[in-house]
Write a protein that holds these residues in place. Structure first.
Motif: not given
Length: 155
Positions: A3-19
């Motif tokens: 859950s920690y990784l999903v939250q942070h990866i989603s947050e960081y990816l949002s500035s580079h594209g779309t989840v």
């Protein structure tokens, strides 16, 4: 850790594209008494079809570790080994450990096959135990997100 990784990866990816999608898989072995948990995140530069799509597999491992496996699929209309070689070379400039696979799938006799290219790589992350390790993990996830943002924009 998942859950920690999903939250942070989603947050960081949002500035580079779309989840595009997030899927949780849980498999229970019938032979051994263990459960495997995995999260799949689908990511692209944009939600429009026809663009490369990355699938990020987050697999929970023992000892509070997690394997991150990334597969970036590129739809292609024809198999051009020179273009594939150029793509792989450019991808290796972003992630040096990346591998390249050319897929060719035949669906009907006497019909042209579906072709595609896939770039993939993986690495292991560990649960941070203190503030310094948490900062290193955050830096790793930011760099990972930026690199993946570049990979899904290759053509």
């Amino acid at each position: 850790m998942l859950s920690y990784l999903v939250q942070h990866i989603s947050e960081y990816l949002s500035s580079h594209g779309t989840v595009i999608d997030v899927i949780l898989r849980s498999d229970q072995s019938l032979v051994e008494e263990e459960e495997m948990r995995e999260v799949l995140l689908s990511f692209a530069a944009s939600a429009e079809e026809g663009h490369p799509v990355a699938t990020i597999h987050l697999v929970e491992l023992a000892d509070e570790r997690c394997e991150v496996e990334v597969e970036v699929e590129f739809p292609v209309n024809h198999a051009d080994s020179e273009a594939g070689s150029r793509l792989w070379k450019r991808a290796r400039e972003i992630v040096s450990e990346i591998s390249f696979t050319e897929k060719c799938r035949y669906l009907e006799p006497e019909q042209p096959p579906q072709t595609g290219w896939m770039l993939d790589y993986h690495f292991i992350l560990e649960q941070p135990g203190n503030a310094e390790e948490e900062q290193r993990l955050a830096d790793t996830l930011r760099r990972f997100s930026a690199d993946l943002g570049k990979l899904v924009r290759l053509d």
